[in-house]
Design a protein around this motif. Structure first.
Motif, PDB file in Angstrom:
ATOM      1  N   GLN A  33      48.831  50.619  41.380  1.00 38.44           N
ATOM      2  CA  GLN A  33      48.337  49.245  41.393  1.00 38.44           C
ATOM      3  C   GLN A  33      49.456  48.214  41.429  1.00 38.44           C
ATOM      4  O   GLN A  33      49.383  47.234  42.179  1.00 38.44           O
ATOM      5  N   HIS A  71      41.011  46.329  39.023  1.00 38.51           N
ATOM      6  CA  HIS A  71      40.620  47.373  39.973  1.00 38.51           C
ATOM      7  C   HIS A  71      41.139  46.992  41.361  1.00 38.51           C
ATOM      8  O   HIS A  71      40.393  46.992  42.346  1.00 38.51           O
ATOM      9  N   GLU A 122      40.635  49.656  44.302  1.00 36.62           N
ATOM     10  CA  GLU A 122      39.290  49.693  44.887  1.00 36.62           C
ATOM     11  C   GLU A 122      39.022  48.436  45.700  1.00 36.62           C
ATOM     12  O   GLU A 122      38.408  48.485  46.771  1.00 36.62           O
TER      13      GLU A 122
END
Length: 621
Positions: free
Chosen positions: A587, A372, A375
């Protein structure tokens, strides 16, 4: 039950008065047996009645009828001696005033208390010995204990254990040469702490009591390691400053904690400077519902800040900390806000006008952020940027960024984002009047998601305890200690914008797991599983870079990082560019961009730092 106790008390009083009569008669009998023309013995008279009345009153005054024969002990014997001695003096004084001791030989007054003490004490001791044998209290019906240490705490514990029969002390271990071979309360003192496990096995002990005042962490670890493979329970005597030595019993013994194992010394800080600086100031804490943030709020509340503003994106955590502070005479503003929401954050700063800001809001779970990253970047980097920008815009006096040892030579997204947060605060420090600085430290005990609560949960579930690598080491300190040092950093006089807390020596996670199993009393039942390093993990953490050097400050446990802190002006644009990637969930591109802004970041490539305890210690010196 009350009637039974009353009947026993009456029986004891009758027994003792009978012994008074016998002792008085025996004194006359012995005296007259060596007197050729002795008068006949008088077995009852007004004189004897007065002796029994006077002695009975003295005995009652010395509480002879409150104790139980079943637990007759040294204090009871002392009461008997006092009662017999004072009783004799009272009797002698009475008859001197009455008839100048006419008909009472002086030798009787000398013999009487000795005989009385024998007649009183003999039945009591005999009854206790018979009861001990009857109940067979020297075998497995009570715990069999070994005491570590031969000082005042050990004496108090053994005295209480002997009088209450709460446990049977088999041996005392103390490596002091001066005490070797001596006895304490009838228990032999022996050396050989290194053979504790063998001693426990030979004596079939159930309980080991550490009865030393402020025992060192090295001693505690030695005891725990010795008993790691046994089912023996380990307990520690409480701090003598908090306990009455005469009340030290088995129920007051405390279980060992992880803090005892790690041996973090209690820090003594000069709070006058902190109190003078923080008093009547408006303080804002982001992440105020988390482990570090909530403790910071509790400590700040004690310093008389004019208002405390708490920012957190967790509704439940915000509720808990707000509830905990609601009883204090303090103006508290709780704000449900995500630090990535710049407009909301700006509104909070405009409302509260803080003088000091602690930025503790961050995502910190290393493996989770690997998957993640977007985030993690938005929260840890953009969140920090938003807070720092607000601090500069509203002319905040000081902003403290709470960082981590994982920001040094990071091989995880979490570490790289925290390092980038440090760099941005350094950049703002160059550009604004606000004093930006970073406090960097390692793991804190008991914080959310840390290894200690995880091990406790796994022990409660019956195991196994999961350790990713046998050689993995981490630094630890308590939450309270970390927050105290963070507050102390506010008043340090230095020009460096990164401070490092003294974390002591690193701890092997596998050793920590073994010791926590031993403390739980489930040695042999719970196993340790080696699961392998997870993505982003390192074997060894570091507190500063090789090109950085640590210099002392006026506070012993805080050091400043001396380095070149000039950050490129384009860093701001790079951070904003990476934020666009994060919001588009790109990402892979984000990680590449992180590598450009934090050149030491190795992405998913595992970076194992080859070091040893000596190297680690040298780096801190």
């Amino acid at each position: 039950m009350l009637k039974r106790v009353l009947h026993l008390r009456i029986a004891v009083v009758c027994h003792d008065l009978l012994m008074v009569w016998l002792a008085w008669m025996a004194g006359f009998f012995i005296r007259y047996s060596i007197w050729p023309d002795s008068p006949p013995l008088v077995f009852w008279s007004a004189e004897i009645m007065m002796v029994m009345v006077l002695q009975g009153l003295v005995s009652f005054r010395f509480n002879m009828y409150r104790g139980l024969w079943r637990f007759a002990s040294m204090p009871d014997l002392i009461n008997l001696v006092k009662s017999a001695t004072i009783g004799t003096l009272v009797i002698a004084l009475f008859f001197v005033l009455l008839n100048r001791l006419e008909g009472i030989p002086r030798s009787v007054l000398l013999l009487y208390p000795v005989i009385l003490l024998i007649l009183w004490g003999g039945p009591r001791i005999t009854y206790r010995l018979w009861k001990d044998k009857y109940f067979n209290l020297n075998n497995s019906t009570i715990p069999r204990a070994i005491v570590i240490g031969a000082g005042h705490l050990a004496d108090a514990f053994i005295r209480n254990a002997s009088s209450t029969r709460s446990c049977h002390v088999l041996s005392i271990i103390d490596d002091s040469e001066a005490l070797k071979g001596a006895h304490l309360r009838g228990v032999k003192i022996q050396s050989g702490l290194e053979d504790l496990s063998l001693t426990v096995s030979e004596l079939q002990a159930d309980l080991v009591v550490i009865a030393k005042q402020r025992p060192s962490s090295a001693l505690i670890r030695q005891v725990v390691d010795q008993l790691a493979e046994t089912a023996c329970t380990i307990r520690i005597a409480p701090d003598p400053d908090d306990q009455d030595h005469h009340l030290l019993n088995v129920n007051q013994l405390q279980p060992l904690t992880v803090e005892d194992l790690l041996g973090r010394e209690k820090i003594e800080l000069d709070w006058s400077g902190v109190a003078a600086y923080i008093k009547n100031k408006s303080v804002l804490v982001t992440g105020g519902g988390g482990s570090i943030g909530s403790e910071l709020c509790r400590q700040l509340a004690r310093f008389g800040v004019s208002q405390l503003s708490i920012v957190d994106h967790s509704e439940f955590n915000l509720y808990l900390v707000d509830k905990a502070l609601s009883e204090m005479d303090l103006l508290v503003h709780s704000h449900l806000c995500d630090v990535t929401n710049n407009s909301h954050l700006y509104h909070i700063f405009k409302q509260t006008q803080p003088d000091v800001v602690f930025h503790a809001a961050a995502y910190k779970h290393v493996p989770l952020l690997e998957s993640h990253a977007c985030e993690g970047y938005l929260n840890n980097v953009i969140g920090t940027k938003n807070v720092a920008d607000c601090c500069a815009d509203f002319a905040v006096d000081k902003m403290v960024l709470i960082s981590t040892d994982k920001a040094v030579n990071p091989c995880s997204v979490m570490g790289a984002t925290k390092r980038l947060a440090e760099k941005y605060c350094q950049l703002k420090n160059q550009q604004s009047q606000t004093d930006f600085f970073t406090v960097r430290f390692g793991n804190v005990l008991g914080s959310a998601g840390s290894v200690v609560p995880l091990f406790e949960q796994q022990i409660a579930a019956g195991g196994p305890l999961t350790v990713t690598h046998e050689k993995m080491e981490r630094y630890f300190m308590t939450i309270e200690e970390a927050c105290q040092l963070i507050l102390q950093s506010l008043v340090l006089e230095n020009d460096n914008d990164v401070l490092v807390l003294d974390m002591g020596q690193p701890v092997k996670i596998k050793s920590l797991a073994e010791r926590m199993i031993a403390l739980s009393g489930k040695a042999g039942e719970i196993k340790i599983s080696i699961t392998g390093l997870r993505s982003g993990e390192k074997l060894y953490e570091e507190l500063h870079y090789d090109m950085e050097s640590l210099i002392p400050t006026e506070t012993q446990k805080i050091r400043a990082v001396k380095h070149s802190n000039q950050q490129p002006e384009q860093l701001n644009q790079q951070i904003l560019q990476a934020a666009k990637m994060a919001r588009r969930f790109e990402q892979d591109q984000l990680k590449k961009m992180l590598g450009q802004m934090v050149p030491e970041f190795k992405g998913n490539e595992l970076r194992v730092i080859q070091s040893n305890p000596q190297t680690t210690e040298q780096k801190q010196s």
